[in-house]
Design a protein around this motif. Sequence first.
Motif, PDB file in Angstrom:
ATOM      1  N   ASP A   1       4.384  15.278   2.122  1.00 45.14           N
ATOM      2  CA  ASP A   1       4.879  15.456   3.488  1.00 45.14           C
ATOM      3  C   ASP A   1       3.753  15.872   4.429  1.00 45.14           C
ATOM      4  O   ASP A   1       3.688  15.424   5.591  1.00 45.14           O
ATOM      5  CB  ASP A   1       5.965  16.540   3.522  1.00 45.14           C
ATOM      6  CG  ASP A   1       7.196  16.140   2.724  1.00 45.14           C
ATOM      7  OD1 ASP A   1       7.621  14.977   2.850  1.00 45.14           O
ATOM      8  OD2 ASP A   1       7.711  16.998   1.986  1.00 45.14           O
ATOM      9  N   LEU A   2       2.863  16.739   3.951  1.00 48.95           N
ATOM     10  CA  LEU A   2       1.801  17.275   4.783  1.00 48.95           C
ATOM     11  C   LEU A   2       0.628  16.319   4.944  1.00 48.95           C
ATOM     12  O   LEU A   2      -0.089  16.379   5.946  1.00 48.95           O
ATOM     13  CB  LEU A   2       1.313  18.610   4.204  1.00 48.95           C
ATOM     14  CG  LEU A   2       2.356  19.730   4.145  1.00 48.95           C
ATOM     15  CD1 LEU A   2       1.816  20.928   3.376  1.00 48.95           C
ATOM     16  CD2 LEU A   2       2.759  20.152   5.549  1.00 48.95           C
ATOM     17  N   CYS A   3       0.427  15.451   3.974  1.00 49.53           N
ATOM     18  CA  CYS A   3      -0.674  14.474   4.011  1.00 49.53           C
ATOM     19  C   CYS A   3      -0.103  13.062   3.809  1.00 49.53           C
ATOM     20  O   CYS A   3      -0.191  12.496   2.710  1.00 49.53           O
ATOM     21  CB  CYS A   3      -1.709  14.782   2.931  1.00 49.53           C
ATOM     22  SG  CYS A   3      -2.405  16.440   3.051  1.00 49.53           S
ATOM     23  N   PRO A   4       0.530  12.484   4.829  1.00 48.66           N
ATOM     24  CA  PRO A   4       1.225  11.205   4.661  1.00 48.66           C
ATOM     25  C   PRO A   4       0.318   9.990   4.505  1.00 48.66           C
ATOM     26  O   PRO A   4       0.812   8.887   4.274  1.00 48.66           O
ATOM     27  CB  PRO A   4       2.060  11.120   5.940  1.00 48.66           C
ATOM     28  CG  PRO A   4       1.289  11.914   6.937  1.00 48.66           C
ATOM     29  CD  PRO A   4       0.670  13.039   6.167  1.00 48.66           C
ATOM     30  N   GLY A   5      -0.985  10.170   4.675  1.00 48.12           N
ATOM     31  CA  GLY A   5      -1.900   9.049   4.469  1.00 48.12           C
ATOM     32  C   GLY A   5      -2.529   8.539   5.754  1.00 48.12           C
ATOM     33  O   GLY A   5      -2.100   8.861   6.867  1.00 48.12           O
ATOM     34  N   ASN A   6      -3.569   7.709   5.568  1.00 48.92           N
ATOM     35  CA  ASN A   6      -4.355   7.218   6.688  1.00 48.92           C
ATOM     36  C   ASN A   6      -3.551   6.312   7.617  1.00 48.92           C
ATOM     37  O   ASN A   6      -3.724   6.343   8.833  1.00 48.92           O
ATOM     38  CB  ASN A   6      -5.584   6.464   6.158  1.00 48.92           C
ATOM     39  CG  ASN A   6      -6.526   6.066   7.285  1.00 48.92           C
ATOM     40  OD1 ASN A   6      -6.933   6.909   8.075  1.00 48.92           O
ATOM     41  ND2 ASN A   6      -6.861   4.782   7.354  1.00 48.92           N
ATOM     42  N   GLN A   7      -2.655   5.500   7.043  1.00 47.23           N
ATOM     43  CA  GLN A   7      -1.885   4.580   7.870  1.00 47.23           C
ATOM     44  C   GLN A   7      -0.973   5.326   8.847  1.00 47.23           C
ATOM     45  O   GLN A   7      -0.821   4.927  10.001  1.00 47.23           O
ATOM     46  CB  GLN A   7      -1.042   3.649   6.987  1.00 47.23           C
ATOM     47  CG  GLN A   7      -0.314   2.550   7.752  1.00 47.23           C
ATOM     48  CD  GLN A   7      -1.272   1.673   8.560  1.00 47.23           C
ATOM     49  OE1 GLN A   7      -2.289   1.202   8.055  1.00 47.23           O
ATOM     50  NE2 GLN A   7      -0.970   1.476   9.834  1.00 47.23           N
ATOM     51  N   MET A   8      -0.373   6.398   8.386  1.00 51.78           N
ATOM     52  CA  MET A   8       0.467   7.209   9.265  1.00 51.78           C
ATOM     53  C   MET A   8      -0.353   7.802  10.406  1.00 51.78           C
ATOM     54  O   MET A   8       0.100   7.848  11.557  1.00 51.78           O
ATOM     55  CB  MET A   8       1.144   8.328   8.473  1.00 51.78           C
ATOM     56  CG  MET A   8       2.068   9.207   9.309  1.00 51.78           C
ATOM     57  SD  MET A   8       3.443   8.311  10.032  1.00 51.78           S
ATOM     58  CE  MET A   8       4.438   8.034   8.549  1.00 51.78           C
ATOM     59  N   LEU A   9      -1.581   8.261  10.101  1.00 52.40           N
ATOM     60  CA  LEU A   9      -2.458   8.797  11.134  1.00 52.40           C
ATOM     61  C   LEU A   9      -2.799   7.728  12.168  1.00 52.40           C
ATOM     62  O   LEU A   9      -2.806   7.986  13.380  1.00 52.40           O
ATOM     63  CB  LEU A   9      -3.738   9.353  10.503  1.00 52.40           C
ATOM     64  CG  LEU A   9      -4.796   9.924  11.467  1.00 52.40           C
ATOM     65  CD1 LEU A   9      -4.210  11.098  12.265  1.00 52.40           C
ATOM     66  CD2 LEU A   9      -6.029  10.363  10.711  1.00 52.40           C
ATOM     67  N   LYS A  10      -3.041   6.497  11.690  1.00 50.82           N
ATOM     68  CA  LYS A  10      -3.331   5.391  12.623  1.00 50.82           C
ATOM     69  C   LYS A  10      -2.135   5.101  13.522  1.00 50.82           C
ATOM     70  O   LYS A  10      -2.275   4.840  14.714  1.00 50.82           O
ATOM     71  CB  LYS A  10      -3.702   4.134  11.833  1.00 50.82           C
ATOM     72  CG  LYS A  10      -5.075   4.197  11.162  1.00 50.82           C
ATOM     73  CD  LYS A  10      -5.388   2.908  10.420  1.00 50.82           C
ATOM     74  CE  LYS A  10      -6.769   2.949   9.792  1.00 50.82           C
ATOM     75  NZ  LYS A  10      -7.087   1.702   9.041  1.00 50.82           N
ATOM     76  N   ASN A  11      -0.954   5.146  12.950  1.00 51.19           N
ATOM     77  CA  ASN A  11       0.257   4.897  13.735  1.00 51.19           C
ATOM     78  C   ASN A  11       0.445   5.962  14.820  1.00 51.19           C
ATOM     79  O   ASN A  11       0.840   5.648  15.942  1.00 51.19           O
ATOM     80  CB  ASN A  11       1.479   4.866  12.829  1.00 51.19           C
ATOM     81  CG  ASN A  11       1.471   3.674  11.883  1.00 51.19           C
ATOM     82  OD1 ASN A  11       0.770   2.678  12.115  1.00 51.19           O
ATOM     83  ND2 ASN A  11       2.250   3.767  10.805  1.00 51.19           N
ATOM     84  N   ILE A  12       0.186   7.215  14.437  1.00 50.58           N
ATOM     85  CA  ILE A  12       0.317   8.312  15.419  1.00 50.58           C
ATOM     86  C   ILE A  12      -0.705   8.135  16.546  1.00 50.58           C
ATOM     87  O   ILE A  12      -0.365   8.274  17.738  1.00 50.58           O
ATOM     88  CB  ILE A  12       0.115   9.671  14.723  1.00 50.58           C
ATOM     89  CG1 ILE A  12       1.273   9.942  13.733  1.00 50.58           C
ATOM     90  CG2 ILE A  12       0.027  10.802  15.762  1.00 50.58           C
ATOM     91  CD1 ILE A  12       1.083  11.179  12.902  1.00 50.58           C
TER      92      ILE A  12
END
Length: 350
Positions: free
Chosen positions: A334-345
């Motif tokens: 939950d705390l580290c959802p991955g690089n793709q989630m960061l890109k989406n944000i």
Amino acid sequence: MSYQLPKFRHPELPKNDLGYTKADYEGAISTLCAGCGHDSISGAIVKACHELSIEPHKIAKLSGIGCSSKTPTYYLGKSHGFNSVHGRMPSVVTGAAMANRELLYLGVSGDGDTASIGMGQFAHVARRNLNMVYIVMNNGCYGLTKGQDSATADEGSMSKKGEPNPFSAIDLCATALQFGATFVARSFSGDKTQLVPLIKAAIAHRGFALIDVVSPCVTFNNNKGSTKSYEFVREHAEATGAVDFVPMRKEITTDYKPGYSHEVTLHDGSSIHLYKLEQDLDPFDRTSALLAMERHRAAGDILTGLIYMDKASRDLHEQLETSRRPLSQLTEEDLCPGNQMLKNINASLR
């Protein structure tokens, strides 16, 4: 010398809805001075938690430094506990509450711990409306360091040393109202009939709940001329009304004393009943509460009971719209959802 509570308990001690006796909410034997008002407050906390049938592991008790801040050792021995540094208890409670909103947070402080070194922290925890019970054990002196006057000592009040206090006092209830506290009450350590229902109501309240309890220091501030002594408070206490806390899980019958004029439904569905004696006090109006306290202060009286409560209180979690799921329960995924989630944000913010 070591002190130990006896393990034997009478098998027919009254049990609450969870099957616990009052002994299950007690702590170690107190090492405070015999007759200290703080021990009576500890007993009121034990009684309130037992009668509300709160699971001990669902409570977190926190304190700062001082005689009052030693008391968590003497109650709720099976609950979580943290003794912080002088005046910084509100910061620790805030961090814990933001991480785990499912616990009941019970902060205990003294007049020195709150009105002097901790005043800044007290101001902000009140205005942010953190969901907690904040009990001040107020004796008007620094009992742990030989009885110097504290910031709540009344002007002209005589210390044991025999010198009158030259400074005006900080009224914690009035100050809390001005800071935006949504539940403000005052009581006396020697009046459990009033104090226990107030603690119950504070626990049920959603938001910051202050109870300022006048608690005489029998060693340094129980002398003639003190306005925090047992004798003075008993002679000058003026109650807002008789208070009775009624949990909704129990049937409300009609065998209450006649004359109740206010019924307040709290956020958990429980009710607090008030018998209104002070005709000029509206406990749901902040200005009325401030004026009532000022009138009694000018008359040399101490106004006790429920002074103010905001029925529409929204606590810090509601104001910040935090996650309903406690942060303490979030996993690494939950705390580290991955690089793709960061890109989406990042893309959503462009």
